[in-house]
Design an enzyme around this catalytic site. Structure first.
Site, short mmCIF file in Angstrom:
data_model
loop_
_atom_site.label_atom_id
_atom_site.label_comp_id
_atom_site.label_asym_id
_atom_site.label_seq_id
_atom_site.Cartn_x
_atom_site.Cartn_y
_atom_site.Cartn_z
N ASP A 153 -0.55 -9.13 0.06
CA ASP A 153 -1.49 -8.96 1.17
C ASP A 153 -0.82 -8.35 2.39
O ASP A 153 -1.42 -7.54 3.11
CB ASP A 153 -2.21 -10.26 1.52
N GLY A 154 0.44 -8.70 2.62
CA GLY A 154 1.17 -8.10 3.74
C GLY A 154 1.42 -6.62 3.55
O GLY A 154 1.28 -5.82 4.48
N VAL A 209 -7.31 -10.84 -0.63
CA VAL A 209 -6.17 -11.18 -1.48
C VAL A 209 -5.52 -12.48 -1.00
O VAL A 209 -5.09 -13.31 -1.80
CB VAL A 209 -5.14 -10.03 -1.51
N THR A 210 -5.46 -12.65 0.32
CA THR A 210 -4.93 -13.90 0.87
C THR A 210 -5.72 -15.10 0.37
O THR A 210 -5.15 -16.10 -0.08
CB THR A 210 -4.97 -13.87 2.41
N ARG A 217 -0.13 -3.45 5.84
CA ARG A 217 0.67 -2.37 6.44
C ARG A 217 0.21 -1.00 5.95
O ARG A 217 0.13 -0.04 6.72
CB ARG A 217 2.15 -2.59 6.15
N ASP A 269 -1.12 -20.72 3.91
CA ASP A 269 0.22 -21.12 3.45
C ASP A 269 0.36 -22.64 3.50
O ASP A 269 0.91 -23.27 2.59
CB ASP A 269 1.30 -20.49 4.33
N ASP A 275 -3.32 -16.03 7.00
CA ASP A 275 -2.19 -16.14 6.07
C ASP A 275 -1.39 -17.42 6.34
O ASP A 275 -1.07 -18.17 5.41
CB ASP A 275 -1.29 -14.92 6.21
N ASP A 309 1.03 -13.56 -1.53
CA ASP A 309 1.48 -13.71 -0.15
C ASP A 309 2.30 -12.50 0.30
O ASP A 309 2.38 -12.20 1.49
CB ASP A 309 2.31 -14.99 -0.03
#
Length: 212
Positions: free
Chosen positions: A69-70, A31-32, A74, A91, A87, A66
């Site tokens: 994906d985080g 996804v990143t 988790r 960025d 990531d 952004d």
């Protein structure tokens, strides 16, 4: 401020999306990469031909990756240094492409070299903001200070670029970009002074890096 409040809100909003993507066997790193590619391509395809509004719309859609994906990392328990490194690196790529897209348009058919120059200064100064912090942390020091964090810089850039595409006078975007550039340069100075203060208190901290 955006990190503290907006991120918490959007985390709740995008948790169902993150669960769905995990069910589809997508990984956070996938996804990143997809999000970074979407932002970069949109900025380099739409902005250079003057489609500032629609370019911003497409970029904004991919920017949410952004956050997603985080959340996925988790939920899946796959947080780690590689994901954080990836990531952070992408960025910087996204930021560069956004400003490059503006530079291409305004140095070209957009015919406003002042805005192009302001975007160029934002690109360079924004990279310096990130580099100074990364270098300080590599030396075991802290440089997490400043008035121009990345989320605020990018939100302001995208919002005013999008409105310019809807007819907002270009002078407004010019002023915003120069203010962001000034804030970024000031932040670089803040971080350099923060590092200097820490080294002054404890000269043994950090490492010598002459020639880098």
């Amino acid at each position: 401020m955006l990190n503290k409040y907006a991120r918490a809100l959007f985390t709740r909003i995008f948790t169902p999306v993150a669960r769905l993507l995990l069910a589809l066997r997508l990984t956070p790193n996938m996804v990143t990469v997809i999000g970074a590619a979407g932002v970069s391509l949109a900025a380099l395809i739409f902005y250079p031909v003057g489609e500032l509004f629609w370019g911003t719309v497409v970029i904004t859609l991919f920017v949410f990756s952004d956050l997603i994906d985080g959340v996925m990392a988790r939920l899946s328990g796959k947080t780690g240094p590689w994901g954080a490194f990836l990531d952070s690196t992408f960025d910087r790529v996204q930021d560069a492409c956004v400003f490059l897209g503006l530079i291409f348009w305004y140095f070209g058919a957009g015919d406003d070299p002042v805005i192009a120059a302001a975007a160029g200064i934002c690109l360079v100064s924004g990279m310096l903001v990130s580099y100074v912090r990364a270098k300080a942390e590599a030396m075991g020091l802290d440089a997490d200070v400043g008035i121009a964090e990345r989320p605020e810089r990018m939100v302001a850039t995208l919002v005013f670029t999008g409105f310019t595409g809807l007819g907002l006078h270009p002078m407004v975007l010019t002023v915003v970009l120069f203010l962001l550039a000034a804030a970024s340069i000031f932040t670089v100075g803040q971080r350099i002074m923060r590092v200097r203060q820490q080294l002054h208190r404890d000269p043994a901290s950090g490492t010598s890096a002459a020639g880098e």
